[in-house]
Motif scaffolding. Structure first.
Motif, PDB file in Angstrom:
ATOM      1  N   THR A  83       0.722  -1.222   0.061  1.00 52.09           N
ATOM      2  CA  THR A  83      -0.036  -0.154  -0.142  1.00 52.09           C
ATOM      3  C   THR A  83       0.762   1.274   0.018  1.00 52.09           C
ATOM      4  N   SER A  84       0.097   2.249  -0.077  1.00 53.38           N
ATOM      5  CA  SER A  84       1.053   3.790  -0.534  1.00 53.38           C
ATOM      6  C   SER A  84       1.725   4.086   0.555  1.00 53.38           C
ATOM      7  N   ASP A  85       1.280   3.795   1.938  1.00 52.58           N
ATOM      8  CA  ASP A  85       1.726   4.112   3.422  1.00 52.58           C
ATOM      9  C   ASP A  85       3.495   3.395   3.310  1.00 52.58           C
ATOM     10  N   LEU A  86       3.591   2.315   2.667  1.00 60.16           N
ATOM     11  CA  LEU A  86       4.764   1.543   2.702  1.00 60.16           C
ATOM     12  C   LEU A  86       5.923   2.050   1.617  1.00 60.16           C
ATOM     13  N   THR A  87       5.329   2.787   0.675  1.00 62.62           N
ATOM     14  CA  THR A  87       6.169   3.321  -0.659  1.00 62.62           C
ATOM     15  C   THR A  87       6.070   4.888  -0.557  1.00 62.62           C
ATOM     16  N   LEU A  88       5.702   5.625   0.724  1.00 64.31           N
ATOM     17  CA  LEU A  88       5.790   6.944   0.756  1.00 64.31           C
ATOM     18  C   LEU A  88       7.226   7.515   0.333  1.00 64.31           C
ATOM     19  N   PHE A  89       8.175   6.719   1.227  1.00 64.19           N
ATOM     20  CA  PHE A  89       9.646   7.323   1.008  1.00 64.19           C
ATOM     21  C   PHE A  89      10.235   6.082   0.412  1.00 64.19           C
ATOM     22  N   PRO A  90      11.473   6.531  -0.402  1.00 64.18           N
ATOM     23  CA  PRO A  90      12.391   5.486  -0.912  1.00 64.18           C
ATOM     24  C   PRO A  90      13.180   4.934   0.232  1.00 64.18           C
ATOM     25  N   GLY A  91      13.612   3.771  -0.215  1.00 64.38           N
ATOM     26  CA  GLY A  91      14.504   2.811   0.997  1.00 64.38           C
ATOM     27  C   GLY A  91      14.002   1.682   1.100  1.00 64.38           C
ATOM     28  N   ASN A  92      14.549   1.035   2.023  1.00 63.45           N
ATOM     29  CA  ASN A  92      14.018  -0.628   2.243  1.00 63.45           C
ATOM     30  C   ASN A  92      12.862  -0.904   3.150  1.00 63.45           C
ATOM     31  N   ILE A  93      11.939  -1.751   2.688  1.00 67.14           N
ATOM     32  CA  ILE A  93      10.798  -2.019   3.566  1.00 67.14           C
ATOM     33  C   ILE A  93      11.575  -3.360   4.158  1.00 67.14           C
ATOM     34  N   SER A  94      11.742  -3.530   5.544  1.00 71.07           N
ATOM     35  CA  SER A  94      11.910  -4.830   6.088  1.00 71.07           C
ATOM     36  C   SER A  94      10.863  -5.430   6.729  1.00 71.07           C
ATOM     37  N   MET A  95      11.119  -6.916   6.558  1.00 69.72           N
ATOM     38  CA  MET A  95       9.771  -7.350   7.086  1.00 69.72           C
ATOM     39  C   MET A  95      10.527  -8.766   7.849  1.00 69.72           C
ATOM     40  N   GLU A  96       9.355  -9.335   8.489  1.00 70.58           N
ATOM     41  CA  GLU A  96       9.470 -10.748   9.061  1.00 70.58           C
ATOM     42  C   GLU A  96       8.381 -11.020   9.444  1.00 70.58           C
ATOM     43  N   MET A  97       8.481 -12.508   9.831  1.00 68.27           N
ATOM     44  CA  MET A  97       6.922 -13.296  10.039  1.00 68.27           C
ATOM     45  C   MET A  97       7.026 -13.639  11.589  1.00 68.27           C
ATOM     46  N   THR A  98       5.720 -13.672  12.067  1.00 69.53           N
ATOM     47  CA  THR A  98       5.655 -14.120  13.421  1.00 69.53           C
ATOM     48  C   THR A  98       4.452 -15.259  13.464  1.00 69.53           C
ATOM     49  N   PHE A  99       4.453 -16.374  13.999  1.00 65.25           N
ATOM     50  CA  PHE A  99       3.552 -17.337  14.104  1.00 65.25           C
ATOM     51  C   PHE A  99       3.114 -17.610  15.391  1.00 65.25           C
ATOM     52  N   VAL A 100       1.803 -17.574  15.819  1.00 62.37           N
ATOM     53  CA  VAL A 100       1.179 -17.609  17.183  1.00 62.37           C
ATOM     54  C   VAL A 100       0.370 -18.699  17.196  1.00 62.37           C
ATOM     55  N   LYS A 101       0.492 -19.496  18.255  1.00 63.69           N
ATOM     56  CA  LYS A 101      -0.731 -20.778  18.575  1.00 63.69           C
ATOM     57  C   LYS A 101      -1.007 -20.742  20.016  1.00 63.69           C
ATOM     58  N   THR A 102      -2.261 -20.807  20.473  1.00 63.96           N
ATOM     59  CA  THR A 102      -2.579 -21.207  22.010  1.00 63.96           C
ATOM     60  C   THR A 102      -3.408 -22.444  21.688  1.00 63.96           C
ATOM     61  N   ASP A 103      -2.667 -23.436  22.600  1.00 62.99           N
ATOM     62  CA  ASP A 103      -3.336 -24.659  23.041  1.00 62.99           C
ATOM     63  C   ASP A 103      -4.657 -24.464  23.663  1.00 62.99           C
ATOM     64  N   GLU A 104      -6.004 -24.791  23.054  1.00 57.66           N
ATOM     65  CA  GLU A 104      -7.227 -24.452  23.759  1.00 57.66           C
ATOM     66  C   GLU A 104      -7.276 -25.282  25.076  1.00 57.66           C
ATOM     67  N   ASP A 105      -6.412 -26.419  25.299  1.00 57.81           N
ATOM     68  CA  ASP A 105      -6.741 -27.135  26.511  1.00 57.81           C
ATOM     69  C   ASP A 105      -5.804 -26.780  27.584  1.00 57.81           C
ATOM     70  N   THR A 106      -4.695 -26.540  27.072  1.00 52.99           N
ATOM     71  CA  THR A 106      -3.500 -26.245  28.128  1.00 52.99           C
ATOM     72  C   THR A 106      -3.464 -24.734  28.345  1.00 52.99           C
ATOM     73  N   TYR A 107      -3.771 -24.154  27.404  1.00 51.15           N
ATOM     74  CA  TYR A 107      -3.729 -22.532  27.188  1.00 51.15           C
ATOM     75  C   TYR A 107      -2.225 -22.093  27.145  1.00 51.15           C
ATOM     76  N   LYS A 108      -1.346 -23.327  26.712  1.00 48.57           N
ATOM     77  CA  LYS A 108      -0.069 -22.967  26.269  1.00 48.57           C
ATOM     78  C   LYS A 108       0.330 -22.296  25.093  1.00 48.57           C
ATOM     79  N   THR A 109       1.096 -21.284  25.038  1.00 47.17           N
ATOM     80  CA  THR A 109       1.112 -20.382  23.559  1.00 47.17           C
ATOM     81  C   THR A 109       2.441 -20.871  22.936  1.00 47.17           C
ATOM     82  N   TYR A 110       2.434 -20.962  21.656  1.00 41.54           N
ATOM     83  CA  TYR A 110       3.611 -21.407  20.996  1.00 41.54           C
ATOM     84  C   TYR A 110       3.883 -20.157  19.834  1.00 41.54           C
ATOM     85  N   ILE A 111       5.018 -19.612  20.021  1.00 39.78           N
ATOM     86  CA  ILE A 111       5.477 -18.600  19.305  1.00 39.78           C
ATOM     87  C   ILE A 111       6.618 -19.018  18.263  1.00 39.78           C
ATOM     88  N   ARG A 112       6.535 -18.482  16.809  1.00 43.56           N
ATOM     89  CA  ARG A 112       7.945 -18.762  16.170  1.00 43.56           C
ATOM     90  C   ARG A 112       8.066 -17.693  15.364  1.00 43.56           C
TER      91      ARG A 112
END
Length: 212
Positions: A83-112
């Motif tokens: 979108t235009s808010d990402l290209t308003l200025f020249p330069g690098n767009i840095s990005m990374e991914m985060t994955f999140v899951k919470t076990d419905e029985d134990t409420y334990k959270t997993y994050i990658r």
């Protein structure tokens, strides 16, 4: 279309780059492929987020849904538009991914998390400033006029973005309302008392001036 690959060693690399021009809007799509299985976990059961730092350093986190059908067997495919808010200025767009899951029985959270990668936003060039008018052919002059128009449009877009009102705020200490653009005050402030008096004067419903 730029393509990014997330590997099972959590590296995130650009496999097919794309020239993204400054002020582009909704014309570029970034496709991210993620192996569906990681360390025995089905990544389709995780919520996926792309975390982005554009050239203006304003961090964003966007929730992504995997496509129902992936172009690569055994991989999840995520697409999102630049979108235009990402290209308003020249330069690098840095990005990374985060994955999140919470076990419905134990409420334990997993994050990658993954490492980061980047795509370049190329500035709109200003060739017309480098050419002597007398050296221009008719075609060159037409091209220069187009280029000058691009420059004017670019400057106008920057000005509109910096002065366009996008919020209204209340100063609790002074009881004043004011408009903001990109979180910066613009225009004249108005007090709550002045607003109440004006509403009372211009209505027939017996409004009483507000006094704070």
């Amino acid at each position: 279309m730029a393509t990014v690959l997330v590997n099972n060693d959590n590296s995130m690399i650009v496999t097919i780059p794309e020239r993204i021009m400054q002020h582009s809007k909704n014309i570029h799509t970034i496709t991210i492929f993620v192996p569906q299985m990681y360390e025995g976990y089905d990544m389709n059961e995780f919520a996926a987020y792309i975390e982005i730092v554009p050239p203006n350093q304003k961090y964003r986190s966007i929730h992504l849904d995997a496509n129902e059908v992936s172009r690569k067997e055994g991989f999840l495919q995520f697409d999102f538009e630049v979108t235009s808010d990402l290209t308003l200025f020249p330069g690098n767009i840095s990005m990374e991914m985060t994955f999140v899951k919470t076990d419905e029985d134990t409420y334990k959270t997993y994050i990658r998390h993954t490492t980061s990668c980047s795509l370049l936003v190329t500035p709109i060039e200003k060739w017309s400033e480098l050419i002597i008018d007398d050296a221009l052919t008719d075609l060159d002059q037409r091209i220069a006029l187009i280029e000058q128009g691009i420059k004017v449009a670019s400057n106008l877009a920057d000005k509109i973005n910096s002065t366009k009102a996008d919020n209204i705020k209340l100063d609790k200490e002074t009881s004043e309302l004011y408009l903001t653009a990109n979180d910066n005050p613009i225009g004249d402030k108005i007090t709550i008392n002045e607003l109440g008096d004006t509403l009372a004067e211009q209505t027939e419903d017996g409004l009483v001036p507000i006094i704070l």
